[in-house]
Design an enzyme around this catalytic site. Sequence first.
Site, short mmCIF file in Angstrom:
data_model
loop_
_atom_site.label_atom_id
_atom_site.label_comp_id
_atom_site.label_asym_id
_atom_site.label_seq_id
_atom_site.Cartn_x
_atom_site.Cartn_y
_atom_site.Cartn_z
CB CYS A 86 41.94 37.99 40.37
SG CYS A 86 41.41 39.68 40.11
CG LEU A 87 46.98 38.03 35.39
CD1 LEU A 87 47.83 38.91 36.31
CD2 LEU A 87 47.79 36.79 35.01
#
Length: 153
Positions: A86-87
Amino acid sequence: MQRASRLKRELCLLTTEPPPGITCWQNENQLDNLRAQILGGADTPYEKGIFNLEIVVPERYPFEPPKIRFLTPIYHPNIDSAGRICLDVLKLPPKGAWRPALNISTLLTSIQLLMAEPNPDDPLMADISSEYKYNKQLFLLNAKEWTEKYASQ
């Protein structure tokens, strides 16, 4: 054609001037299937760990970000058990921050930074996130244990 020449240029740069603690190479001579390794940073629970990643470059690259996931299990609030990360720079706008000016080297450096500085407010793993927020010692212990178990050579 543009995609292939850009990828070749990027891979060449990653080979000749890799970011510290990062290596990247072609998997089975396929230009759109890459592998990378990130060394766990000093003074992090991932120190001395070697983390393998898979990079799949889409047809529309650089207008679409590569899909990157961890192959090595890692105990982290922003990385799930399937290795998904999750970036924001890994997603297209409006939700993400991917821009064609970014490259694979930048993404790998961002992932390395995320490993050192988790973002517990945007977690993929809620339980690990709350552990990070409210019981940091336990989080550090678990992350270190996972690193020794899965990322030691």
